[in-house]
Design an enzyme around this catalytic site. Sequence first.
Site, mmCIF file in Angstrom:
data_model
loop_
_atom_site.group_PDB
_atom_site.id
_atom_site.type_symbol
_atom_site.label_atom_id
_atom_site.label_comp_id
_atom_site.label_asym_id
_atom_site.label_seq_id
_atom_site.Cartn_x
_atom_site.Cartn_y
_atom_site.Cartn_z
ATOM 1 N N LYS A 1 -5.216 15.526 25.871
ATOM 2 C CA LYS A 1 -5.707 16.431 26.905
ATOM 3 C C LYS A 1 -6.963 15.829 27.543
ATOM 4 O O LYS A 1 -7.901 15.454 26.816
ATOM 5 C CB LYS A 1 -6.080 17.785 26.292
ATOM 6 C CG LYS A 1 -4.865 18.589 25.903
ATOM 7 C CD LYS A 1 -5.225 20.038 25.694
ATOM 8 C CE LYS A 1 -4.021 20.895 25.425
ATOM 9 N NZ LYS A 1 -2.739 20.286 25.259
ATOM 10 N N ASP B 1 -1.770 14.999 29.037
ATOM 11 C CA ASP B 1 -1.345 16.399 29.171
ATOM 12 C C ASP B 1 -1.871 16.973 30.487
ATOM 13 O O ASP B 1 -2.861 16.497 31.035
ATOM 14 C CB ASP B 1 -1.944 17.252 28.048
ATOM 15 C CG ASP B 1 -1.357 16.931 26.676
ATOM 16 O OD1 ASP B 1 -0.506 16.044 26.573
ATOM 17 O OD2 ASP B 1 -1.779 17.602 25.717
ATOM 18 N N MET B 2 -1.238 18.054 30.934
ATOM 19 C CA MET B 2 -1.763 18.781 32.097
ATOM 20 C C MET B 2 -2.240 20.147 31.627
ATOM 21 O O MET B 2 -1.485 20.892 30.999
ATOM 22 C CB MET B 2 -0.679 18.933 33.166
ATOM 23 C CG MET B 2 -1.190 19.505 34.469
ATOM 24 S SD MET B 2 -2.480 18.507 35.265
ATOM 25 C CE MET B 2 -1.510 17.226 36.039
ATOM 26 N N GLN C 1 3.782 20.272 36.057
ATOM 27 C CA GLN C 1 4.218 21.627 35.705
ATOM 28 C C GLN C 1 5.066 22.250 36.814
ATOM 29 O O GLN C 1 4.610 22.401 37.950
ATOM 30 C CB GLN C 1 2.979 22.501 35.468
ATOM 31 C CG GLN C 1 2.131 22.028 34.288
ATOM 32 C CD GLN C 1 0.680 22.409 34.421
ATOM 33 O OE1 GLN C 1 0.119 22.391 35.521
ATOM 34 N NE2 GLN C 1 0.024 22.733 33.308
ATOM 35 N N ARG D 1 6.275 13.596 32.658
ATOM 36 C CA ARG D 1 6.809 14.535 31.668
ATOM 37 C C ARG D 1 6.812 15.905 32.340
ATOM 38 O O ARG D 1 5.752 16.491 32.580
ATOM 39 C CB ARG D 1 5.898 14.529 30.433
ATOM 40 C CG ARG D 1 6.401 15.437 29.322
ATOM 41 C CD ARG D 1 5.517 15.319 28.101
ATOM 42 N NE ARG D 1 4.317 16.121 28.229
ATOM 43 C CZ ARG D 1 3.194 15.917 27.534
ATOM 44 N NH1 ARG D 1 3.104 14.917 26.689
ATOM 45 N NH2 ARG D 1 2.148 16.701 27.693
ATOM 46 N N LYS E 1 7.580 23.391 32.180
ATOM 47 C CA LYS E 1 7.539 24.600 33.013
ATOM 48 C C LYS E 1 6.080 25.001 33.284
ATOM 49 O O LYS E 1 5.742 25.437 34.367
ATOM 50 C CB LYS E 1 8.292 25.737 32.324
ATOM 51 C CG LYS E 1 9.798 25.492 32.290
ATOM 52 C CD LYS E 1 10.563 26.710 31.809
ATOM 53 C CE LYS E 1 12.039 26.379 31.650
ATOM 54 N NZ LYS E 1 12.809 27.516 31.120
ATOM 55 N N ARG F 1 1.781 29.025 22.308
ATOM 56 C CA ARG F 1 3.156 29.030 21.743
ATOM 57 C C ARG F 1 3.640 30.473 21.569
ATOM 58 O O ARG F 1 4.790 30.780 21.794
ATOM 59 C CB ARG F 1 3.214 28.300 20.389
ATOM 60 C CG ARG F 1 2.716 26.866 20.384
ATOM 61 C CD ARG F 1 3.577 25.896 21.146
ATOM 62 N NE ARG F 1 3.472 25.874 22.576
ATOM 63 C CZ ARG F 1 2.523 25.266 23.308
ATOM 64 N NH1 ARG F 1 1.547 24.627 22.731
ATOM 65 N NH2 ARG F 1 2.549 25.299 24.638
HETATM 66 C C1 LIG Z 1 6.787 17.957 24.696
HETATM 67 C C2 LIG Z 1 6.109 19.070 25.424
HETATM 68 C C3 LIG Z 1 4.895 18.846 26.043
HETATM 69 C C4 LIG Z 1 4.264 19.862 26.746
HETATM 70 N N1 LIG Z 1 3.101 19.604 27.400
HETATM 71 C C5 LIG Z 1 2.568 20.543 28.222
HETATM 72 C C6 LIG Z 1 1.438 20.261 29.042
HETATM 73 O O1 LIG Z 1 0.877 19.150 29.006
HETATM 74 N N2 LIG Z 1 0.993 21.237 29.867
HETATM 75 C C7 LIG Z 1 1.582 22.486 29.938
HETATM 76 O O2 LIG Z 1 1.158 23.324 30.739
HETATM 77 N N3 LIG Z 1 2.626 22.780 29.129
HETATM 78 C C8 LIG Z 1 3.132 21.860 28.284
HETATM 79 N N4 LIG Z 1 4.204 22.168 27.505
HETATM 80 C C9 LIG Z 1 4.643 23.593 27.359
HETATM 81 C C10 LIG Z 1 5.570 24.022 28.476
HETATM 82 O O3 LIG Z 1 4.878 24.143 29.694
HETATM 83 C C11 LIG Z 1 6.211 25.394 28.152
HETATM 84 O O4 LIG Z 1 5.210 26.355 28.055
HETATM 85 C C12 LIG Z 1 7.022 25.414 26.869
HETATM 86 O O5 LIG Z 1 7.768 24.257 26.708
HETATM 87 C C13 LIG Z 1 7.979 26.641 26.849
HETATM 88 O O6 LIG Z 1 8.853 26.585 27.928
HETATM 89 P P1 LIG Z 1 10.338 26.006 27.863
HETATM 90 O O7 LIG Z 1 10.442 24.904 28.851
HETATM 91 O O8 LIG Z 1 10.697 25.609 26.492
HETATM 92 O O9 LIG Z 1 11.270 27.142 28.446
HETATM 93 P P2 LIG Z 1 11.434 28.672 28.055
HETATM 94 O O10 LIG Z 1 12.339 29.222 29.100
HETATM 95 O O11 LIG Z 1 10.116 29.310 27.859
HETATM 96 O O12 LIG Z 1 12.177 28.633 26.674
HETATM 97 C C14 LIG Z 1 13.531 28.257 26.527
HETATM 98 C C15 LIG Z 1 13.955 28.615 25.111
HETATM 99 O O13 LIG Z 1 13.268 27.762 24.188
HETATM 100 C C16 LIG Z 1 12.832 28.496 23.049
HETATM 101 N N5 LIG Z 1 11.354 28.513 23.033
HETATM 102 C C17 LIG Z 1 10.510 28.175 24.040
HETATM 103 N N6 LIG Z 1 9.235 28.275 23.645
HETATM 104 C C18 LIG Z 1 9.273 28.712 22.374
HETATM 105 C C19 LIG Z 1 8.273 29.025 21.422
HETATM 106 N N7 LIG Z 1 6.978 28.900 21.683
HETATM 107 N N8 LIG Z 1 8.685 29.445 20.196
HETATM 108 C C20 LIG Z 1 9.988 29.577 19.885
HETATM 109 N N9 LIG Z 1 10.982 29.290 20.760
HETATM 110 C C21 LIG Z 1 10.640 28.873 21.977
HETATM 111 C C22 LIG Z 1 13.402 29.892 23.202
HETATM 112 O O14 LIG Z 1 14.657 29.908 22.575
HETATM 113 C C23 LIG Z 1 13.568 30.038 24.704
HETATM 114 O O15 LIG Z 1 14.554 30.956 25.052
HETATM 115 C C24 LIG Z 1 4.857 21.157 26.794
HETATM 116 C C25 LIG Z 1 6.086 21.382 26.194
HETATM 117 C C26 LIG Z 1 6.721 20.355 25.521
HETATM 118 C C27 LIG Z 1 8.050 20.626 24.903
#
Ligand SMILES: Cc1cc2nc3c(=O)[nH]c(=O)nc-3n(C[C@H](O)[C@H](O)[C@H](O)COP(=O)(O)OP(=O)(O)OC[C@H]3O[C@@H](n4cnc5c(N)ncnc54)[C@H](O)[C@@H]3O)c2cc1C
Length: 305
Positions: A95, A129-130, A158, A179, A182, A288
């Site tokens: 970060k 990271d963002m 994002q 990377r 969402k 999370r």
């Molecule tokens: C490798 C990685 C790096 C990331 N880096 C950043 C970053 O630098 N900046 C940033 O803003 N965000 C980051 N994120 C977080 C990201 O923005 C999302 O908030 C996060 O990934 C949840 O969204 P989703 O894409 O999984 O979709 P969602 O639609 O939220 O989830 C899809 C499905 O995945 C499962 N799921 C998702 N989250 C969870 C959870 N917390 N616990 C249990 N099950 C879950 C559920 O089954 C859900 O239905 C990162 C995520 C990953 C995987």
Amino acid sequence: MRSLLLWCAQNLWLSEHVPQWGFVKRAARRFMPGEDFDAALKAGVAFKAQGIGAVFTKLGENIKAMSEATAAVEQYELVLKTAAEAGLEPEISVKPTQVGLDIDPDAAFANLNRLADAAARVKGFLWIDMEGSAYTDRTLDLYNRVHARHSAVGVCLQAYLYRTASDAYRMLAFKPAIRLVKGAYAEPADRAFPAKRDVDANFLALCALVLPDANRGRLRLVLATHDVALIDRVARFADAIGMDRHQLEVHMLYGIQASQQARLATEGYRVKVLVAYGDAWYAWYLRRLAERPANIVFVARQMFG
Ligand SMILES: Cc1cc2nc3c(=O)[nH]c(=O)nc-3n(C[C@H](O)[C@H](O)[C@H](O)COP(=O)(O)OP(=O)(O)OC[C@H]3O[C@@H](n4cnc5c(N)ncnc54)[C@H](O)[C@@H]3O)c2cc1C
């Protein structure tokens, strides 16, 4: 509930007290193998046996003194070296506010550059990271400056931000590594899509924008999501334009969708898991919970034994 949890993530009093509560600490373990790097490394070695890579991140953000930034940089240098010695592809995710962006942007640049040097020495990779949208311009500026000197460096974009399509389009000019996520922070409606379905649609649209470049090897694209239906849609599009499966890369967080991580790896996609460690897990863990408020059930279970 999401807004409340993201508010708790920023609250100073809670951030000082909640991490001492044993049941929250136990619940957080679902998303990290342990607080020390040894536990993270052990997890990385186990993932390798399943054909899954690891990206290591030491939890910590918005540090208050440059000495903390220096300590984080030294720790990451050790992580890169140790992971390489253990036979892993050494990748780290950092970060900007963990290496001093709030205090001194030039020092943060020097720190990221130092980490990119360390990654290059072991044929590793540095991910930036963002964080919240107040940092987007400064983070992209840091990325551009580090990328001008190093190729093995990528940045997170994002899909919830309206600006991301133009950021991604501009970056395609210089063979970046992106990377795509969402987005995990609380953002106002004038900067980010408030509705989840619009975020998902934008994620897909962004993939359609950049996949042809990834197919030509002009971009390292990572889909960092646990949304398996979305990944499958992107995979179908990639297939339609003749992209090999191993060119499509998916990153997920430790402890989420483990069976899907294994399935995707078995099917030939490049899969990596972001393995977090360290004691500064509070804000990260609250994000999370905010992503899936049903996770609070796990906290309650720990509380009531
Ligand atoms: C490798 C990685 C790096 C990331 N880096 C950043 C970053 O630098 N900046 C940033 O803003 N965000 C980051 N994120 C977080 C990201 O923005 C999302 O908030 C996060 O990934 C949840 O969204 P989703 O894409 O999984 O979709 P969602 O639609 O939220 O989830 C899809 C499905 O995945 C499962 N799921 C998702 N989250 C969870 C959870 N917390 N616990 C249990 N099950 C879950 C559920 O089954 C859900 O239905 C990162 C995520 C990953 C995987």
